[in-house]
Design a protein around this motif. Structure first.
Motif, PDB file in Angstrom:
ATOM      1  N   ARG A  43       0.855  -1.196  -0.041  1.00  0.00           N
ATOM      2  CA  ARG A  43      -0.013   0.067   0.121  1.00  0.00           C
ATOM      3  C   ARG A  43       0.905   1.292   0.040  1.00  0.00           C
ATOM      4  O   ARG A  43       0.638   2.151  -0.739  1.00  0.00           O
ATOM      5  CB  ARG A  43      -0.973  -0.019   1.224  1.00  0.00           C
ATOM      6  N   SER A  44       1.798   1.427   0.839  1.00  0.00           N
ATOM      7  CA  SER A  44       2.745   2.573   1.015  1.00  0.00           C
ATOM      8  C   SER A  44       3.696   2.838  -0.454  1.00  0.00           C
ATOM      9  O   SER A  44       3.497   3.976  -0.883  1.00  0.00           O
ATOM     10  CB  SER A  44       3.885   2.274   1.974  1.00  0.00           C
ATOM     11  N   ASP A 101       2.929   6.042  -2.990  1.00  0.00           N
ATOM     12  CA  ASP A 101       4.069   6.942  -3.331  1.00  0.00           C
ATOM     13  C   ASP A 101       4.421   6.908  -4.801  1.00  0.00           C
ATOM     14  O   ASP A 101       5.493   7.249  -5.470  1.00  0.00           O
ATOM     15  CB  ASP A 101       5.412   6.278  -2.671  1.00  0.00           C
ATOM     16  N   ASP A 114      -7.944   5.554   1.270  1.00  0.00           N
ATOM     17  CA  ASP A 114      -7.201   6.064   0.341  1.00  0.00           C
ATOM     18  C   ASP A 114      -7.915   6.316  -0.969  1.00  0.00           C
ATOM     19  O   ASP A 114      -7.929   7.477  -1.588  1.00  0.00           O
ATOM     20  CB  ASP A 114      -5.993   5.205   0.146  1.00  0.00           C
TER      21      ASP A 114
END
Length: 295
Positions: free
Chosen positions: A229-230, A234, A249
């Protein structure tokens, strides 16, 4: 002299009931060598050969037949006694060992366990958050949270939750790359996957009434779904994310769902525990609490 060992007795009875070491190992969820070692230790301690091993079959000696008959009654009474003691007074106590997937555990299970601990002060919790497969029978856990219905025999399971999957990317990634107009376009993009599905993976989905399977070569492989997910946030690539991670998100616009017409499977989440511990109140209160997730 060493005293009686429950695991050895359970292994012996399972071999007796299933007629072989391999079948017993599958039933108990341990390796065949573990079953063999436990029975050898049992025979050494009591000083009698209990199991006859040949190249074609496994049978019980006369001593083994008599021991199995006595032992079956003892183990049944032991399980019933343990359940009665745990249920007495209605207040669960003791150590409750739980294993769960890392991301799902952190976002969904752990927040509930704080409230459970407050309600039951005599209950102690040991949590294993890991994306490795944990054999709860072999490793001594009371409950496992599984993102699939357990097929291992010897377990009881209850569905506690379900979630959807979403193909997601950050707006900045999509702005820099060719549009994703069909499932086949995914093969040309940088895809991020969890290690479970690496090094090659197939993404299967429904598209225009047909099941489509796209083979991709991941650009980035991570061991943890929260890292996936991170990386997607990004702008590193496209990922298939569960709704329990992506919901916020997608609502904020930090991630955008691609191929919104694609149909991805709904995933069920299960709590699983050994059948011989089903009457323990510490397990019952946990499972009862977790059932409310799906409700």
């Amino acid at each position: 002299m060493n005293g009686p060992n429950f695991q050895e007795a359970e292994a012996f009875l399972t071999v007796a009931d299933r007629g072989g070491f391999g079948a017993a190992a599958r039933e108990l969820g341990v390796t065949q060598s573990t079953v063999s070692r436990r029975i050898a230790s049992l025979e050494l301690r009591i000083g009698k050969r209990l199991v006859e091993r040949t190249t074609r079959r496994v049978g019980l000696t006369q001593a083994g037949l008599a021991f199995a008959a006595d032992l079956r009654d003892v183990l049944t009474r032991l399980a019933e006694a343990e359940g009665r003691v745990q249920s007495e007074g209605g207040e669960p106590e003791g150590l409750l060992r739980i294993t769960m997937p890392t991301a799902y555990g952190r976002t969904t299970i752990v927040p509930r366990l704080a409230a459970l601990a407050r309600r039951h002060p005599r209950l102690r919790l040991e949590l294993d958050l890991s994306d490795r497969y944990v054999d709860i029978l072999e490793d001594g856990f009371d409950v496992a949270i599984r993102i699939a219905e357990p097929t291992q025999s010897g377990l009881v399971a209850a569905c506690i939750d379900r979630f959807t999957l979403h193909i997601c990317a950050a707006p900045q990634y999509l702005a820099r790359h060719a549009p994703v107009a069909s499932p086949q376009d995914l093969a040309d993009h940088s895809c991020i996957v969890q290690r479970t599905y690496a090094p090659r993976t197939n993404w299967r989905l429904e598209w225009s009434g047909k099941t489509v399977e796209i083979e991709i070569m991941p650009r980035i492989i991570a061991s943890d779904m929260m890292a996936v997910r991170s990386l997607a946030l990004d702008g590193a690539g496209i990922a298939v994310l569960p709704s329990y991670l992506a919901r916020g998100d997608l609502a904020s616009g930090e991630l955008v769902e691609v191929l919104t017409d694609a149909g991805l499977p709904t995933m069920n989440v299960f709590a699983a525990w050994p059948h011989h511990r089903a009457n323990l109140s510490k397990i019952a209160v946990l499972v009862q609490d977790l059932r409310y997730i799906a409700g």
